[in-house]
Design a protein around this motif. Structure first.
Motif, short mmCIF file in Angstrom:
data_model
loop_
_atom_site.label_atom_id
_atom_site.label_comp_id
_atom_site.label_asym_id
_atom_site.label_seq_id
_atom_site.Cartn_x
_atom_site.Cartn_y
_atom_site.Cartn_z
N LYS A 148 0.81 -1.22 0.00
CA LYS A 148 0.00 0.00 0.00
C LYS A 148 0.85 1.28 0.00
CE LYS A 148 -3.75 -2.39 2.42
NZ LYS A 148 -4.59 -2.47 3.63
N ALA A 149 2.13 1.12 -0.31
CA ALA A 149 3.06 2.25 -0.23
C ALA A 149 2.66 3.39 -1.15
CB ALA A 149 4.48 1.78 -0.55
N ASP A 150 2.24 3.10 -2.36
CA ASP A 150 1.88 4.18 -3.30
C ASP A 150 0.69 4.97 -2.78
OD1 ASP A 150 3.93 3.47 -4.98
OD2 ASP A 150 2.67 2.28 -6.34
N THR A 151 -0.30 4.27 -2.24
CA THR A 151 -1.47 4.95 -1.68
C THR A 151 -1.08 5.82 -0.49
OG1 THR A 151 -2.94 3.16 -2.38
CG2 THR A 151 -3.74 4.62 -0.62
N ILE A 152 -0.26 5.26 0.38
CA ILE A 152 0.17 6.00 1.58
C ILE A 152 0.95 7.25 1.18
CG2 ILE A 152 1.69 5.91 3.59
CD1 ILE A 152 0.91 2.92 3.83
N ARG A 153 1.87 7.11 0.23
CA ARG A 153 2.67 8.27 -0.19
C ARG A 153 1.77 9.36 -0.77
NH1 ARG A 153 6.09 4.11 -2.63
NH2 ARG A 153 7.87 3.68 -1.25
N ALA A 154 0.79 8.96 -1.55
CA ALA A 154 -0.12 9.95 -2.14
C ALA A 154 -0.93 10.66 -1.06
CB ALA A 154 -1.04 9.27 -3.14
N GLU A 155 -1.40 9.92 -0.08
CA GLU A 155 -2.17 10.52 1.01
C GLU A 155 -1.30 11.45 1.86
OE1 GLU A 155 -5.40 6.85 1.63
OE2 GLU A 155 -3.70 7.09 3.01
N LEU A 156 -0.06 11.06 2.07
CA LEU A 156 0.84 11.90 2.86
C LEU A 156 1.10 13.24 2.17
CD1 LEU A 156 3.51 9.30 4.07
CD2 LEU A 156 1.85 10.51 5.51
N LYS A 157 1.16 13.22 0.84
CA LYS A 157 1.51 14.45 0.11
C LYS A 157 0.31 15.31 -0.25
CE LYS A 157 5.84 12.71 -1.84
NZ LYS A 157 6.65 13.52 -0.93
N ALA A 158 -0.89 14.83 0.02
CA ALA A 158 -2.09 15.64 -0.26
C ALA A 158 -2.06 16.91 0.58
CB ALA A 158 -3.35 14.83 0.04
N GLY A 159 -2.32 18.04 -0.07
CA GLY A 159 -2.37 19.31 0.65
C GLY A 159 -1.02 19.98 0.83
N ARG A 160 0.05 19.40 0.32
CA ARG A 160 1.35 20.05 0.43
C ARG A 160 1.34 21.36 -0.35
NH1 ARG A 160 5.26 15.96 1.90
NH2 ARG A 160 4.10 14.69 3.40
N GLY A 161 2.01 22.35 0.20
CA GLY A 161 2.04 23.67 -0.42
C GLY A 161 0.97 24.60 0.09
N GLU A 162 0.02 24.08 0.88
CA GLU A 162 -1.08 24.89 1.41
C GLU A 162 -0.82 25.23 2.89
OE1 GLU A 162 -4.60 22.62 0.84
OE2 GLU A 162 -4.32 22.41 -1.34
N ALA A 163 -1.37 26.34 3.33
CA ALA A 163 -1.23 26.73 4.74
C ALA A 163 -2.02 25.77 5.63
CB ALA A 163 -1.72 28.16 4.94
N VAL A 164 -1.50 25.55 6.86
CA VAL A 164 -2.19 24.69 7.81
C VAL A 164 -2.34 25.42 9.14
CG1 VAL A 164 -1.32 22.58 6.73
CG2 VAL A 164 -0.05 23.60 8.64
N ASP A 165 -3.27 24.94 9.95
CA ASP A 165 -3.55 25.53 11.25
C ASP A 165 -3.19 24.53 12.34
OD1 ASP A 165 -4.50 26.89 13.45
OD2 ASP A 165 -6.63 26.58 12.97
N LEU A 166 -2.28 24.91 13.23
CA LEU A 166 -1.88 24.05 14.33
C LEU A 166 -2.57 24.43 15.63
CD1 LEU A 166 1.97 23.96 13.63
CD2 LEU A 166 0.24 22.31 12.88
N GLY A 167 -3.32 25.52 15.61
CA GLY A 167 -4.03 25.95 16.80
C GLY A 167 -3.19 26.70 17.80
N GLY A 168 -1.92 26.95 17.47
CA GLY A 168 -1.04 27.66 18.37
C GLY A 168 0.40 27.36 18.04
N TYR A 169 1.29 27.98 18.77
CA TYR A 169 2.73 27.73 18.58
C TYR A 169 3.31 27.05 19.81
CZ TYR A 169 7.64 28.45 17.38
OH TYR A 169 8.97 28.24 17.07
N TYR A 170 3.17 27.68 20.97
CA TYR A 170 3.66 27.08 22.21
C TYR A 170 2.65 26.10 22.79
CZ TYR A 170 6.99 30.93 21.92
OH TYR A 170 7.96 31.80 21.49
#
Length: 738
Positions: free
Chosen positions: A693-715
């Motif tokens: 399932k490596a190809d599927t996993i790699r594709a899912e991991l890379k989905a959304g790359r290049g877009e901003a994300v929200d971590l809900g905070g820094y500290y």
């Protein structure tokens, strides 16, 4: 399982990139460890966690944070300790204040950080915050001495795949400037206690005697050091350094450690800011002071505060004009105009100086171009190490990573040895007088005449830590056969006391002919000569120099110090496994938030994990733990060989991709090994599923790359948001969590 069983391994919750990476990696580790009954327990030693832990009475019951650092401090004094320790923030005041505001915004009713406490309550609050900032974690957990080196797989990969190195030339104008007198090195006094004693620190001035600190109970055989930096000598030096930089036509760069040296270095940093902007402070000093402007916080904070002043625009204009006239500043970020003097915690000497050396003596200037630089290191205690490195490279050119040998390190740090900056015995002197270290009988052990504004400090090193340090050194030397050098200067007060202590031990062990003793500058040149010839050496150093060298040589040898193997053999039999440096972590977080790409490399975590598992196997007779540790090493070797470490840019593999490949290669290694048929059978299905399932996993991991994300905070990040960002593959999650 409880913390006191050897089958429990503690994985620390920390900050920034390492904390984010843990959200992806820790579930993978747990999946593998649970097969042999090892519980991976978490303990929160993050900056936010440490802040909350010291203010329980301010919090609602559901928001109270346990003091995990104190709990770990107790654990590491036992034989049962097995702790994987990730890098944490050694907070400067600006970082501490920012973390407090973020926690308050999240509903934690903790008090503000009092910059100038004026009541007993505020002094108590300030004292609690002071216990959190700086290097508050390491002195608590390091109940042993340090054995730090590049793992064989990392070294081999660096030789086969060399990192970039700048070109050095004999006519380079880069230099190291340091004080020739009036600094900590020149004013140091040291004594060794002949019996158990309780010491006090007393300041005697025109207004009488004031006790700065008392109740310092120390055992016999403790080396006590005290010293001070003259404010006037520092200001004279800084003025001269700015003038020298202008004459040379180079960049002005200040190299310090305002995080670990949490009392002294922020003050020195502030003096550097004030010296660089001297005309502005001469013209507007009173107004700036009344507005609460404190140069110790850095130029960045100053400019924000000046913008709020009634005449702020005019002062800012004067500053901009002065910046154009003064020697150009070394830049932390040329694109964003962030200078070397903007934020105290942005430039940390153990990372910043190796970066200059790796770049051929170059730093980035405000024009976005590289240039030679005047590396200003006020205290001369260890500045000669970097000065000798600069001179060596001018004479011999850059290190060749493909042929270089390695410098390993055995560092003295147990029992808070030489903790110059992370303890409550450093003071900015309020008035002229004499500072004395006095024993319980009233005898003055050490005395210094001081002026107002001088920085005085005391540190201790215990005999039991020194004895263990020498034993660890001789064991490592016997195992490797490498040239072994104690970096000690007999003309320095502390080192002279240390030599009195270790020489009889070396003589009794018949080791005087097996080791060398050299002053740091001489040892630096010797170490470079050794590794330039492709040979290996062990640098045996005190605590601060350990901190510096375990970044300096790895950054030059293998490109980073984040991939180092750092084993702390705890004195009571446990193990502490540190995962590498975290100095560039803030930039990594910024890139993740902006581009959904985390370039943090967890190789240090992989290496620490392998050692931790082998430690279980060796101390508990658990053969399966040895197999798990050895196959983790095999996975590391394949990960490097296959080029699956994180890249710097969006589109390349990042931290999450490397975690998947580590899991894949680890499972495959376990399925293929023959030492445990039970483990081979247990992991064969997982290895097969991950591979198919490596190809599927790699594709899912890379989905959304290049877009901003929200971590809900820094500290204080949001757990759910972090998990969504760091575990984006449903396929991988299903296999790991099953």
């Amino acid at each position: 399982m409880s913390d006191t069983t050897q089958q429990t391994v503690i994985y620390t919750v920390t900050d920034e990139a390492p904390q984010l990476a843990a959200a992806s990696l820790l579930p993978i580790i747990r999946r593998f460890a649970r097969e042999i009954g090892i519980d991976m327990a978490e303990r929160d030693i993050s900056l936010a966690g440490r802040i909350l832990a010291v203010f329980p009475e301010y919090l609602d019951a559901d928001k109270v944070q346990s003091d995990d650092l104190a709990r770990l401090g107790e654990l590491v004094t036992t034989a049962d300790a097995n702790v994987i320790k990730l890098p944490n923030i050694s907070a400067s005041v600006p970082q501490l204040v920012a973390a407090v505001r973020e926690l308050q915004d999240n509903g934690f009713a903790i008090p503000d950080y009092p910059e100038a406490p004026s009541s007993d309550e505020e002094r108590d609050i300030r004292s609690r915050y002071d216990s959190v900032k700086g290097s508050a974690v390491n002195p608590v957990l390091r109940e042993g001495n340090s054995d730090r080196r590049a793992p064989a797989a990392v070294k081999a990969y660096a030789q086969a795949n060399p990192h970039s190195m700048g070109k050095w030339t004999a006519d380079s104008k880069t230099r190291v400037s340091t004080m020739s007198g009036g600094d900590f090195r020149s004013n140091e006094r040291s004594v060794t206690l002949e019996a158990d004693d309780t010491l006090s620190i007393i300041h005697e001035g025109a207004g009488g005697a004031t006790t700065l600190k008392d109740g310092l109970a120390l055992p016999a055989g403790t080396i006590v050091d005290a010293t001070f930096m003259s404010r006037n000598a520092l200001l004279s030096f800084l003025s001269d350094a700015i003038e020298t930089t202008a004459q040379d036509g180079t960049l002005f760069s200040l190299h310090m450690k305002a995080t670990m040296m949490k009392v002294s270095d922020p003050i020195i940093f502030g003096h550097a800011v004030r010296a660089y902007l001297a005309p502005v402070f001469e013209a507007h000093g009173q107004a700036l002071s009344e507005a609460g402007v404190n140069p110790n916080a850095g130029l960045g904070t100053m400019l924000d505060q000046i913008a709020e002043m009634p005449n702020g625009d005019a002062i800012r204009s004067e500053i901009d004009g002065l910046l154009a006239e003064r020697p150009p500043l070394y830049m932390v970020n040329s694109d964003k105009g962030i200078t070397n003097l903007h934020v105290p915690s942005d430039v940390i000497i153990d990372a910043s100086m190796p970066a200059v050396l790796r770049a051929g003596g170059k730093g980035w200037g405000p024009d976005g171009n590289e240039a030679d630089t005047n590396c200003v290191i006020p205290d001369s205690s260890y500045a000669p190490v970097y000065a000798e490195a600069v001179n060596f490279f001018k004479e011999n050119g850059a290190l060749d990573p493909t042929t270089a040998g390695t410098v390993q390190n055995i560092g003295l740090m147990a029992k808070k040895a030489e903790e110059y900056g992370s303890h409550p015995t450093t003071f900015e002197i309020p008035a002229a007088g004499t500072v004395k270290v006095v024993d319980a009988a009233g005898t003055v052990l050490i005395s210094h005449d001081v002026e107002a504004g001088d920085i005085w400090r005391m540190a201790t090193t215990r005999r039991e830590a020194v004895v263990n340090w020498v034993e660890l050194t001789l064991a490592r030397q016997a195992l490797t056969g490498y040239k072994t050098v104690f970096w000690l200067d007999k003309t320095r007060a502390h080192d002279a006391e240390l030599l009195k202590m270790i020489t009889p031990q070396l003589e009794a062990a018949g080791a005087l002919e097996k080791v060398s003793i050299m002053a740091p500058a001489e040892a630096t040149r010797d170490a470079f000569k050794t590794i330039f010839a492709g040979e290996n050496t062990i640098a045996v150093t005190g605590n601060v120099l350990r901190d510096y060298l375990t970044d300096l040589y790895p950054i030059l040898e293998v490109g980073t110090s984040a991939k180092m193997l750092s084993v702390v053999k705890l004195m009571n039999g446990g193990g502490l496994f540190e995962t590498g440096a975290g100095g560039s972590a803030p930039k990594h977080v910024q890139q993740l938030v902006e581009q959904n790409h985390l370039r943090w490399d967890s190789l240090g975590e992989f290496c620490a994990l392998a050692e931790s598992l082998r430690f279980v196997g060796e101390t508990q007779g658990e053969a399966k733990a040895l197999v798990l540790g050895n196959t983790a090493d095999a996975a590391i070797t394949k990960l490097l060989a296959e080029g699956k470490s994180p890249g710097r840019k969006v589109g390349q593999d990042d931290n999450r991709d490397s975690h998947f490949h580590f899991a894949l290669y680890w499972a495959e290694a376990l399925a293929a090994q023959t030492d445990s048929a039970e483990l081979a059978e247990a992991f064969a299905p997982l290895a097969s599923d991950l591979a198919s399932k490596a190809d599927t996993i790699r594709a899912e991991l890379k989905a959304g790359r290049g877009e901003a994300v929200d971590l809900g905070g820094y500290y204080f990040t949001d757990f759910g948001k972090v998990a969504a960002v760091m575990r984006p593959s449903a396929t991988l999650n299903a296999l790991i969590d099953a």
